[in-house]
Structure formats: C-alpha cells, structure tokens
Design an enzyme around this catalytic site. Structure first.
Site, PDB file in Angstrom:
ATOM      1  N   ASP A 296      13.967   2.449 -19.904  1.00 16.36           N
ATOM      2  CA  ASP A 296      13.627   2.625 -21.490  1.00 16.36           C
ATOM      3  C   ASP A 296      14.845   3.685 -22.015  1.00 16.36           C
ATOM      4  O   ASP A 296      14.254   4.458 -22.924  1.00 16.36           O
ATOM      5  CB  ASP A 296      12.258   3.240 -21.832  1.00 16.36           C
ATOM      6  CG  ASP A 296      11.985   3.158 -23.216  1.00 16.36           C
ATOM      7  OD1 ASP A 296      12.726   2.614 -23.906  1.00 16.36           O
ATOM      8  OD2 ASP A 296      10.754   3.633 -23.472  1.00 16.36           O
ATOM      9  N   ARG A 300      16.456   7.650 -28.704  1.00 20.78           N
ATOM     10  CA  ARG A 300      15.373   8.245 -28.812  1.00 20.78           C
ATOM     11  C   ARG A 300      14.505   8.917 -27.874  1.00 20.78           C
ATOM     12  O   ARG A 300      13.774  10.003 -27.803  1.00 20.78           O
ATOM     13  CB  ARG A 300      14.249   7.253 -29.473  1.00 20.78           C
ATOM     14  CG  ARG A 300      13.689   6.387 -28.289  1.00 20.78           C
ATOM     15  CD  ARG A 300      12.990   5.249 -28.888  1.00 20.78           C
ATOM     16  NE  ARG A 300      12.590   4.126 -27.981  1.00 20.78           N
ATOM     17  CZ  ARG A 300      13.277   3.239 -27.744  1.00 20.78           C
ATOM     18  NH1 ARG A 300      14.409   2.931 -28.488  1.00 20.78           N
ATOM     19  NH2 ARG A 300      13.117   2.291 -26.724  1.00 20.78           N
ATOM     20  N   ASN A 301      14.830   8.562 -26.567  1.00 22.06           N
ATOM     21  CA  ASN A 301      14.383   8.979 -25.137  1.00 22.06           C
ATOM     22  C   ASN A 301      15.170   9.957 -24.471  1.00 22.06           C
ATOM     23  O   ASN A 301      15.338  10.369 -23.278  1.00 22.06           O
ATOM     24  CB  ASN A 301      14.142   7.865 -24.355  1.00 22.06           C
ATOM     25  CG  ASN A 301      12.865   7.199 -24.767  1.00 22.06           C
ATOM     26  OD1 ASN A 301      12.084   7.824 -25.440  1.00 22.06           O
ATOM     27  ND2 ASN A 301      12.825   5.986 -24.380  1.00 22.06           N
ATOM     28  N   ASP A 314      11.509  10.771 -21.169  1.00 26.68           N
ATOM     29  CA  ASP A 314      10.338   9.655 -21.263  1.00 26.68           C
ATOM     30  C   ASP A 314      10.693   8.998 -20.038  1.00 26.68           C
ATOM     31  O   ASP A 314      11.141   7.861 -20.166  1.00 26.68           O
ATOM     32  CB  ASP A 314      10.583   9.327 -22.693  1.00 26.68           C
ATOM     33  CG  ASP A 314       9.496   8.120 -23.074  1.00 26.68           C
ATOM     34  OD1 ASP A 314       8.822   7.940 -21.963  1.00 26.68           O
ATOM     35  OD2 ASP A 314       9.181   7.804 -24.098  1.00 26.68           O
TER      36      ASP A 314
END
Length: 464
Positions: A296, A300-301, A314
């Site tokens: 992932d 954003r992570n 994350d």
C-alpha cells in the site's frame, strides 16, 4: 347391474363391467358387505347405502396406471429429498470437523513453540478491571514471524496506565484511527501516535489490527520507516503506539504547497522532491531486505517531519513472506479489505502476487504524486488503473526527463525488468549529489541522528 340374494346372510350386488373387443366379453363380479350390517333380512341396495371406494383391481386400466404413476413420482420425490438432506447434513458435519481439526492443529503448533504466559497480576502490573488474555490472533501472528510472546511482552507491551490518549485526531484509515498521545516514565514524557481499531470486537478487523502490530515488531528500526514503540494488548481496546511525526502525511504536505498554503517549510525545491524519493527508496530497501511487502505504498501513507525527513507508515496490508518468491494473501476477505488498485502493479491486481517488484511499481506511482505535488494517478479523470488504457502516466510538471525515464522503467510490464529498491537508491543518490553534495551530506547526518533517537524507544515499553 343386478342383485343376488342369499337367505339369512347378506345382499351381494353384482357389478358387470363389460368391455367388448371383437366378440370377447370380460365379466368381473365383486361382493360388498353392507356398512350397517344385516339383521336376518334381505336388503336392496339403494342410493343411500354407503359404498366404499372400488378396489384398484376393479378400476379401468388407464385409471390404475395413472394412480401407479402418481405413486411412483411421490416415492421418487421422497427419496430425492431424503438423500439431498443426507448429503447436506454430511457436508455440514465434514465442515465442522475440518474446522475443529484446524483449530486443534493451530493450538498444538502454538503449544510446541510458544510458552504461554498468564496475564500479569496486579502486584506486578497496574492494569484496570479490563484484564484479559491477549488475543489469540496475536499468538498466531507472532509465531509465524518467529517471535515468542515473552519476547514481545518484554520489548513492546506497554502498561496502559503509563499512556494518556488525547482527543486530537491525526488520521483515519481502513482498520483504525490515530490520535495524539503521551507516554509517561517517571517525570519524562514522550509524545506519540496512538492507533486504535474502528471495531475492537470485530474478529476480522481485530485480526488485521494484530497483523499490523506484529509485522511492525518484525521490522527493525530505520530512520525512513515509522518506528513502533509498543502495543497495548492486555486491555481493550488494543492499541499500537508509534513515534509521532509532526507534519503528517506527505500527500497533505504536498497539497498545501500546491495551494500555496505552506509557510513553515520556506521553499520546496527540486532537490527536496528528489530527497523525498530517495528516502522512500531507502525505507523500502530496508523492507525488501527482510522480505516484507508493503502492498500500500502511496504518498498518503508516507509521513514527513518539519525538517524534511520522510517515513513509510501504515503497515495494515504489509506482510513478511518466507521460503517463497512472492506473497499471496489467503485469509483476507476481499469484501472487507481495501485494495489500492490505482497504485497496484498488474500482477498484483490480476493475480494477487506481491513482491519487491510490485512495490517498485507502486513506488513509481508515488513518484508521480511527488513530482506533481499530489495529483491523483489517473488518466482522463477515469478512476481505473492507468495501465489498462496506456503504458505510462504522463510526465509530471516538476519531473526531469531522466527521472521520468526511470519511472517508466519501474512501470515495465515484466516485473523482472523493473529495478530493485537498491538500484532506486543508487539512482536518486546520484541525482541528489549532482545537485548538491553538501545538502546530501546534511541529509545523511540527519538520518544518522534519527537512528540514535530510535534506540531510546526501548526505554518506554516492556513488561517483565
């Protein structure tokens, strides 16, 4: 129809059923006894006399055959329903016994490798009335990673009385939300990020939550990877305690610059953007070295500090894989697990195969976000993976030709043609040194300083 009479007995109606067929006549006679009996009298059969149903042998052939056919169908339907129900019952019994065998096998595997430790007593650890045994999924995940529960407890378990969680929310994800918190150790205090599950009593979500905690236990500290400080597993709700990163996600950081809302980080140069790419590659190289796929990776992570240090975070979908060339999820529910398909490599999207090279593909999509200051990785505003309609995403506004060519190499259809994360680090290191050797050396000094700070985190966790 005629009647035959016998004295002192009964009247006997004589039915003559004739069927003419080429000079042949068939005559059948049947005898009935009056339903009410006889009283030494000769009775005439009248229309009021009760007559029972004619036996089947005296019915016409077509009627007898229709009755037989209906009877056969009833028998067949009964037999079908009986055997179908039996099959369903046997299948259910087989499934229950199989499930029980799996549970017993798992428990036996645990008992052969882990020495269970009872929950700490009040004399040794101050834990409130929510005292309970750790979640079974925690033992299972630790065992798969080769970590005993005793080692976990001594290195990572945190006394909840030493933790204070604030209402200030830092972020919200698929399986949990993050708040600001503080750890206390005597007069010392450490600002931390505290992650909790959205549904602490949901078995599936709790399993995914424990998977994230345990995989972070297996990742050694690295300046470009969000550091785990500890976890709270002996009381509900369970918590993951991580280092605090003041600027939040890289995506929001870039978006503020794009909207000219950022003033603390005075200026964002091409060197800074390449520095972000280099540090992410360094963190991913560390994960690849221990055979861990992130699955992932996106801006954003990735978290960023006020002095420009990026950290991969994350780990909800991250997994370690041993003795295999790739990782393929088997216990995840596709209806409950979010898949970041805009960032996923074709082999991951279509075949559920995750490797370092699938993470490299996601890394290149992350580079697109960085050099476009947060643009969504789609084509023509269509929400689908770009590789379904084109070979590459377009060149971002702030991306040089050489960096874009490297991005396209990361998007090779054949995973073997993509670079490794070590090669990504080498490429971006050269790019940084080409622009400013001094600034590159300053960056390396910052990273070494963070590595030393990470060593102090062990003083904030652990229960004997």
């Amino acid at each position: 129809m005629g009647f035959l009479f016998f004295p002192q007995t009964v009247w006997i109606p004589c039915f003559t059923i004739c069927r003419a067929s080429y000079n042949s006549i068939a005559i059948l006679n049947a005898n009935w006894r009056n339903q009410n009996g006889c009283e030494n009298k000769t009775h005439m059969h009248t229309s009021q006399s009760p007559i029972t149903e004619i036996p089947n042998i005296f019915k016409p052939r077509s009627a007898r055959f229709a009755t037989a056919r209906r009877s056969d169908k009833d028998i067949q339907l009964t037999l079908f329903l009986f055997f179908f129900g039996l099959l369903v019952l046997l299948t259910f019994i087989w499934f229950v016994r199989k499930r029980r065998r799996e549970i017993v096998t798992r428990r036996n595997r645990f008992s052969s490798t882990i020495r269970y430790t009872p929950a700490p007593t009040r004399s040794s650890v101050n834990i409130d009335s929510n005292d309970e045994e750790p979640h079974e999924e925690l033992f299972y995940r630790l065992n798969r990673l080769g970590i005993t529960y005793n080692i976990y407890k001594k290195k990572y378990e945190i006394d909840p009385l030493n933790l204070k969680v604030n209402a200030e929310k830092l972020g919200d994800g698929q399986y949990g939300f993050v708040n600001v918190g503080y750890l206390h150790n005597g007069e010392k205090r450490l600002k931390v990020a505290v992650k909790r599950s959205h549904k602490p009593h949901d078995e599936y979500e709790q399993g995914m939550f424990m998977a994230e905690l345990t995989v972070m236990c297996a990742i050694e500290k690295h300046p470009n990877v969000l550091a785990l400080i500890g976890g709270v597993t002996l009381t509900k709700p369970n918590k993951i305690i991580m280092e605090f990163v003041d600027e939040g996600s890289l995506l929001k950081f870039l978006d503020k610059y794009k909207k000219n809302e950022k003033d603390t980080y005075k200026e964002l140069s091409t060197f800074d953007l390449i520095s972000f790419a280099y540090q992410i590659a360094k963190g991913m190289e560390h994960l690849a070295r221990i055979r861990c796929v992130h699955r992932d990776l996106a801006s954003r992570n990735v978290l960023i500090t006020s002095d420009g240090i990026t950290k991969i975070g994350d780990f909800g979908l991250s997994r370690k894989y041993e003795n295999k060339e790739y990782y393929r999820p088997r216990k995840e529910d596709p209806f409950k697990t979010f898949q970041p398909w805009l960032w996923m490599a074709p082999e991951a999207f279509e075949n559920n195969r995750f490797t370092e090279k699938s993470d490299v593909w996601s890394f290149a999509v992350c580079l697109f976000e960085i050099f476009s200051l947060g643009d969504l990785p789609i084509l023509n505003e269509i929400m689908r993976p770009f590789w379904k309609t084109a070979d590459y995403l377009p060149q971002p506004k702030y991306c040089s030709d050489s960096v874009y060519e490297f991005m396209k190499l990361c998007w090779s259809e054949n995973p073997e043609e993509r670079p490794t994360f070590s090669e990504c680090c080498d490429f971006f290191e050269k790019q940084l040194k080409h622009r400013s050797v001094k600034r590159f050396e300053d960056l390396e000094r910052k990273l070494k300083k963070i590595s030393k700070e990470h060593k102090t985190f062990k003083n904030w966790a652990g229960i004997n």
